[in-house]
Motif scaffolding. Structure first.
Motif, PDB file in Angstrom:
ATOM      1  N   ARG A  92       0.863  -1.111   0.021  1.00 24.75           N
ATOM      2  CA  ARG A  92      -0.029   0.130   0.152  1.00 24.75           C
ATOM      3  C   ARG A  92       0.965   1.307  -0.023  1.00 24.75           C
ATOM      4  NH1 ARG A  92      -5.102   2.358   0.987  1.00 24.75           N
ATOM      5  NH2 ARG A  92      -4.934   4.112   2.356  1.00 24.75           N
ATOM      6  N   ALA A 150       1.338   9.551 -10.292  1.00 22.41           N
ATOM      7  CA  ALA A 150       0.368   9.553 -11.439  1.00 22.41           C
ATOM      8  C   ALA A 150      -0.263  10.984 -11.578  1.00 22.41           C
ATOM      9  CB  ALA A 150      -0.823   8.467 -11.100  1.00 22.41           C
ATOM     10  N   HIS A 151      -0.575  11.719 -10.318  1.00 19.06           N
ATOM     11  CA  HIS A 151      -1.120  12.996 -10.238  1.00 19.06           C
ATOM     12  C   HIS A 151      -0.021  14.005 -10.936  1.00 19.06           C
ATOM     13  CE1 HIS A 151      -4.688  12.887  -8.097  1.00 19.06           C
ATOM     14  NE2 HIS A 151      -4.208  12.224  -6.959  1.00 19.06           N
ATOM     15  N   HIS A 155      -7.484  17.449  -5.555  1.00 19.26           N
ATOM     16  CA  HIS A 155      -6.420  16.188  -5.914  1.00 19.26           C
ATOM     17  C   HIS A 155      -6.095  15.713  -4.580  1.00 19.26           C
ATOM     18  CE1 HIS A 155      -7.351  17.375 -10.013  1.00 19.26           C
ATOM     19  NE2 HIS A 155      -6.740  18.468  -9.890  1.00 19.26           N
ATOM     20  N   GLU A 188       0.380   6.452  -6.825  1.00 20.59           N
ATOM     21  CA  GLU A 188      -0.786   7.569  -6.955  1.00 20.59           C
ATOM     22  C   GLU A 188      -0.330   8.965  -7.015  1.00 20.59           C
ATOM     23  OE1 GLU A 188      -4.487   9.069  -4.364  1.00 20.59           O
ATOM     24  OE2 GLU A 188      -3.821   6.926  -3.870  1.00 20.59           O
ATOM     25  N   GLU A 234     -11.390   6.421   2.407  1.00 18.51           N
ATOM     26  CA  GLU A 234     -11.392   5.499   1.011  1.00 18.51           C
ATOM     27  C   GLU A 234     -12.580   4.502   0.938  1.00 18.51           C
ATOM     28  OE1 GLU A 234      -7.342   4.457  -0.475  1.00 18.51           O
ATOM     29  OE2 GLU A 234      -6.907   5.510   1.402  1.00 18.51           O
ATOM     30  N   SER A 280       1.859   1.663  -3.449  1.00 19.95           N
ATOM     31  CA  SER A 280       0.857   2.133  -4.444  1.00 19.95           C
ATOM     32  C   SER A 280       0.432   3.708  -4.049  1.00 19.95           C
ATOM     33  CB  SER A 280      -0.159   0.998  -4.201  1.00 19.95           C
ATOM     34  OG  SER A 280      -0.901   1.367  -2.925  1.00 19.95           O
ATOM     35  N   LYS A 281       0.704   4.072  -2.831  1.00 15.01           N
ATOM     36  CA  LYS A 281       0.369   5.713  -2.582  1.00 15.01           C
ATOM     37  C   LYS A 281       1.373   6.490  -3.304  1.00 15.01           C
ATOM     38  CE  LYS A 281      -3.632   5.381  -0.544  1.00 15.01           C
ATOM     39  NZ  LYS A 281      -4.655   6.304  -1.013  1.00 15.01           N
ATOM     40  N   VAL A 341      -5.270  13.371  -1.352  1.00 13.79           N
ATOM     41  CA  VAL A 341      -4.522  12.243  -1.225  1.00 13.79           C
ATOM     42  C   VAL A 341      -4.714  11.672   0.231  1.00 13.79           C
ATOM     43  CG1 VAL A 341      -2.633  10.732  -1.362  1.00 13.79           C
ATOM     44  CG2 VAL A 341      -2.778  12.387  -2.988  1.00 13.79           C
TER      45      VAL A 341
END
Length: 425
Positions: A223, A233-234, A270, A230, A255, A226-227, A272
């Protein structure tokens, strides 16, 4: 016959002044082993026992059993268990003050399987007092190595101000998840030699480490990665992340139960959500030092952390606040442009006299010293979540700890008043 003779010999062996043999093939006179599951317990009186299930179990797939071998060792087998324990209890409370500061807790441990499980060692220290040593990573490293002798300093279980004059739970072996471990030759020595390291309770909250829980170890690091992806990706899409949430399962809930409120209030920024279930201050600190905030320049960071320091080890409030301070300092170093909105710990436990509720209130009383009202601001939404009589409603906190969708909506609306001017273009 061999086991009978062995038991008869042990029954007449005195407990010497320098050591207490709690179990060298059978419990010391007056003591017994309780085998416990989250929902029940049984006494290991014969060679083996399985903890019975209640009529409507909350964890139907769990199974906890124990057996005594011919060599006197006790094996604990557990599968899909929240908590499985071997507890030495029932005897006359022990005065272990005389065993400090040089005393040790010693035993032989054979980790047969711990690939999907965790391990902790515990000692009771009076009403509402329990001390524990996590042993997940170390325990898994011992798997398949055969019987190993472990010796922990008794001070591993001691905290400043503890009174060990009437210890009624001198040792507990606790497993979580699924596994099989064997323990034997359990002894307390007045002047032993520790051979196994343990966390220093005085610095545990500020010493970065991954979360050491069997139910989290498989997903926690993935995780984290993956964060980080993320955020990248932004960044690749040219989207500016203006708002970041840091915390534990309550923050991770944005979430889940809080999805709708998060989309309405924070998605345009946006935002997080970097919440990880089970995290304590030291686990969040590890994530911050391993890139959790890299690749962005948020205007505001909202942080809610510390309630698991209470729930897991009922830590001295000053130590938990030291952990919160360490995280604030790390955020300031990595994101100096951001305003930090420090959340007071949410109320927990159904009633105002709940032990963890009162403990969190002591932590909250110290938090104003961390906020300057400018770069670090303090927000307490606790009053909005409690009933007039101080109790908690299941409509807002279904388990008296985590928020419902309605609870997240309250949190989001309370945040709006503070965040709107800070997030303005």
């Amino acid at each position: 016959m061999r086991r009978l003779l062995h038991a008869l010999c042990l029954a007449v062996l005195p407990l010497t002044a320098q050591s207490l043999d709690l179990d060298t093939g059978r419990p010391a006179p007056g003591w017994h082993i309780a085998v416990t599951d989250f929902e029940g317990q049984a006494r290991l009186a014969g060679e083996r026992v399985t903890v019975p299930k209640p009529a409507q179990p909350r964890v139907p797939s769990s199974r906890v059993a124990a057996r005594r071998g011919d060599d006197g060792a006790v094996t604990l087998q557990f599968s899909h268990s929240w908590i499985a324990q071997l507890r030495w209890q029932g005897g006359q409370p022990l005065d272990l003050n005389a065993y400090l500061p040089q005393g040790t807790v010693e035993f032989d441990l054979d980790v047969i399987d711990l690939a999907q499980g965790g391990l902790k060692f515990k000692l009771g220290c009076g009403k509402d007092c329990e001390r524990k040593i996590p042993f997940l990573f170390a325990g898994r490293a011992l798997a398949g190595q055969g019987r190993q002798h472990l010796s922990f300093a008794l001070k591993c279980f001691w905290r400043e101000g503890d009174d060990f004059s009437a210890v009624d739970l001198p040792f507990t072996l606790e497993g979580t998840g699924s596994g099989e471990v064997r323990v034997s030759r359990l002894r307390l020595n007045k002047a032993g030699k520790p051979t196994t390291a343990c966390p220093d309770y005085r610095t545990q909250s500020v010493t970065p480490e991954p979360l050491q829980e069997s139910w989290a170890v498989d997903w926690w690091l993935p995780r984290h990665e993956s964060k980080i992806a993320e955020v990248r990706a932004h960044q690749a899409a040219g989207r500016r992340v203006d708002l970041v949430f840091l915390g534990d399962s309550i923050t991770q809930g944005w979430e889940k139960e809080g999805t709708a409120a998060f989309a309405r209030h924070f998605a345009p920024h946006h935002a997080v959500a970097l919440g990880f279930g089970g995290d304590r201050t030291e686990n969040l600190l590890w994530r911050l030092r391993h890139g959790a905030l890299d690749g962005m320049a948020p205007k505001v960071v909202v942080m809610l952390i510390g309630t698991n320091n209470t729930g897991e080890r009922l830590e001295d409030p000053t130590l938990t606040v030291a952990g919160i301070r360490a995280n604030l300092d790390e955020i300031r170093r990595r994101q100096p442009q951001a305003t930090v909105l420090l959340m007071a710990l949410l109320p927990r436990g159904e009633t105002p006299d709940d032990l963890t509720r009162r403990h969190n209130a002591r932590i909250n009383a110290l938090l104003p010293s961390l906020a300057d009202g400018q770069r670090v601001r303090l927000l307490d939404i606790g009053p909005a979540l409690t009933q007039p009589d101080g109790t908690l409603s299941r409509d807002l906190l279904p388990d008296f700890l985590h928020l419902s969708p309605a609870g997240y909506d309250i949190w989001a609306r309370r945040l709006d008043a503070t965040l709107t001017p800070l997030l303005a273009p």
